[in-house]
Design a protein around this motif. Sequence first.
Motif, short mmCIF file in Angstrom:
data_model
loop_
_atom_site.label_atom_id
_atom_site.label_comp_id
_atom_site.label_asym_id
_atom_site.label_seq_id
_atom_site.Cartn_x
_atom_site.Cartn_y
_atom_site.Cartn_z
N LEU A 218 -5.92 12.07 -5.05
CA LEU A 218 -7.02 11.46 -4.32
C LEU A 218 -6.74 9.98 -4.06
CD1 LEU A 218 -9.82 11.55 -3.08
CD2 LEU A 218 -10.78 11.15 -5.36
N MET A 219 -6.26 9.26 -5.07
CA MET A 219 -5.95 7.85 -4.89
C MET A 219 -4.81 7.67 -3.91
SD MET A 219 -7.15 4.97 -5.82
CE MET A 219 -6.78 3.22 -5.92
N ALA A 220 -3.80 8.55 -3.98
CA ALA A 220 -2.68 8.47 -3.04
C ALA A 220 -3.17 8.70 -1.61
CB ALA A 220 -1.62 9.50 -3.41
N GLN A 221 -4.08 9.64 -1.43
CA GLN A 221 -4.62 9.92 -0.09
C GLN A 221 -5.39 8.72 0.44
OE1 GLN A 221 -7.31 13.23 -0.04
NE2 GLN A 221 -7.87 12.96 2.09
N MET B 255 0.83 -1.21 0.00
CA MET B 255 0.00 0.00 0.00
C MET B 255 0.86 1.25 0.00
SD MET B 255 -3.24 -0.47 -0.21
CE MET B 255 -4.33 -1.90 -0.23
N ARG B 256 1.92 1.26 0.79
CA ARG B 256 2.81 2.43 0.83
C ARG B 256 3.49 2.63 -0.53
NH1 ARG B 256 0.97 5.54 4.75
NH2 ARG B 256 1.02 4.53 6.79
N SER B 257 3.87 1.53 -1.17
CA SER B 257 4.51 1.64 -2.48
C SER B 257 3.54 2.18 -3.51
CB SER B 257 5.03 0.27 -2.90
OG SER B 257 5.55 0.32 -4.22
N LEU B 258 2.30 1.69 -3.51
CA LEU B 258 1.32 2.17 -4.46
C LEU B 258 0.91 3.61 -4.15
CD1 LEU B 258 -0.98 -0.96 -4.89
CD2 LEU B 258 0.94 -0.22 -6.29
N GLN B 259 0.93 3.99 -2.88
CA GLN B 259 0.62 5.37 -2.52
C GLN B 259 1.61 6.34 -3.15
OE1 GLN B 259 1.06 6.20 1.64
NE2 GLN B 259 0.40 8.33 1.46
N SER B 260 2.88 6.00 -3.11
CA SER B 260 3.91 6.89 -3.66
C SER B 260 3.87 6.95 -5.18
CB SER B 260 5.29 6.44 -3.20
OG SER B 260 5.58 5.12 -3.66
N SER B 261 3.29 5.92 -5.83
CA SER B 261 3.25 5.90 -7.29
C SER B 261 1.86 6.12 -7.86
CB SER B 261 3.79 4.55 -7.80
OG SER B 261 2.98 3.48 -7.34
N ALA B 262 0.91 6.54 -7.01
CA ALA B 262 -0.47 6.76 -7.49
C ALA B 262 -0.50 7.90 -8.50
CB ALA B 262 -1.39 7.06 -6.31
N ARG B 263 -1.41 7.78 -9.45
CA ARG B 263 -1.49 8.76 -10.53
C ARG B 263 -2.19 10.04 -10.09
NH1 ARG B 263 -2.85 5.61 -16.22
NH2 ARG B 263 -1.02 4.25 -16.23
N THR B 264 -3.10 9.96 -9.14
CA THR B 264 -3.85 11.14 -8.70
C THR B 264 -3.67 11.33 -7.21
OG1 THR B 264 -5.86 9.82 -8.34
CG2 THR B 264 -5.55 10.81 -10.52
#
Length: 407
Positions: free
Chosen positions: A101-104, A90-99
């Motif tokens: 809102l998704m990162a949050q 989850m932390r890895s995908l948070q840092s690479s999220a495209r938007t």
Amino acid sequence: MARFSYRGRDAAGQEVSGDMEAPSVDVVAQQLGSRQVVPLAIEEMATASGAAIRFEQLFAKKTVALDELVIFSRQMFSLSKAGVPIIRAMRSLQSSARTPLMAQILGQVADDLESGMSLASSLQQHPKVFGAMFINMIHVGENTGRLDTAFRQLSDYLEMERETRKRIKQATRYPMLVVVAMVVALSVVNFLVIPSFSAVFAKLGADLPWPTQILIATSNFFVNYWWLMLMVIAASAVAAWRYVNTEQGGLQWDRYRLRLPLVGAIFERIALGRFARTFSMMVSAGVPMMQVLGIVSRTVGNKHIGAGIEQMRNGVERGDSLLRTAANTQMFSPLVLQMLAVGEETGNIDELFEEVADFYDQEVDYDLRRLADAIEPILIVALGVMVLILALGVFLPVWDLGSVVRN
């Protein structure tokens, strides 16, 4: 550059906090990661200049697109299959999220996971992004130890949903462009062309034929009462939107959509295909039958068909077979009912419903290809009628004046 306060845990597990200046939350998370600090919370600190709402925040996206959910499901499938811990994933995908809102959202999910919540419960905190079907699939995957399989099935399902929407947009793009062009042409004619001709005809004082009189009267109404028309259209749209968002209004609108000429059958097959694919996926994942029918009735995308699926659920709850309850709804063709009967007899109902979904997808493909062929002559006839009316209204007086001059 904004200033952010953070709270996290270092490599020794001790809680640390502080603040730093960075252009975004993602940069703060990356800098903390380089220090071997796992961020628990990152918040922007209020400043005098940051008191006002920034432009990018004001116009930021408020919803997560389907494409982002497809990518998220694929990435989680790969990470889960590789054995990466869920929190780290989850932390890895948070840092690479495209938007943002998704990162949050992924950051909040990771925080909930660190507090001891399960993945399904943490995703359930965001119902506008992760629906009931998504949550139940993840819940079953967690309980059975097949979380990677659940994410793979979800990614396949969301990919099919995205392809269906793309096909609908492609099929309706040309008719919509033609309709918009017709509206623009009518507006130009009524606001610019007809008033010029009517001024010329008024100076000549000749008797005008009835097509010309209708065109001039229509143009005068547009010119003098355009504001009233806009108000009526806006008020009607708002009233219709509010009514459709009610339970009874939504049910009636969805029932009416299925009866629309040319496109009603397509809407019905899309909804039934979505029902069959979702049903097959959830049954194969091990979700109880009653729970599957309850979830699918709310996520099928059509309240009228959803009410029929709810009737199936009530019938199964009373002890009837799935085949009998499906036949009573009169939503399925005899071929689909036969496949359902074979599925109940053999116990492979999930596989048979997967074939039913493929059958409906093929029907939708055929209907969408035929839709363009059916709409094109209608639009051509409409354009021809519009041009004919305009030509008669404009040129008949000219011909009459020419004959008067010759005589």
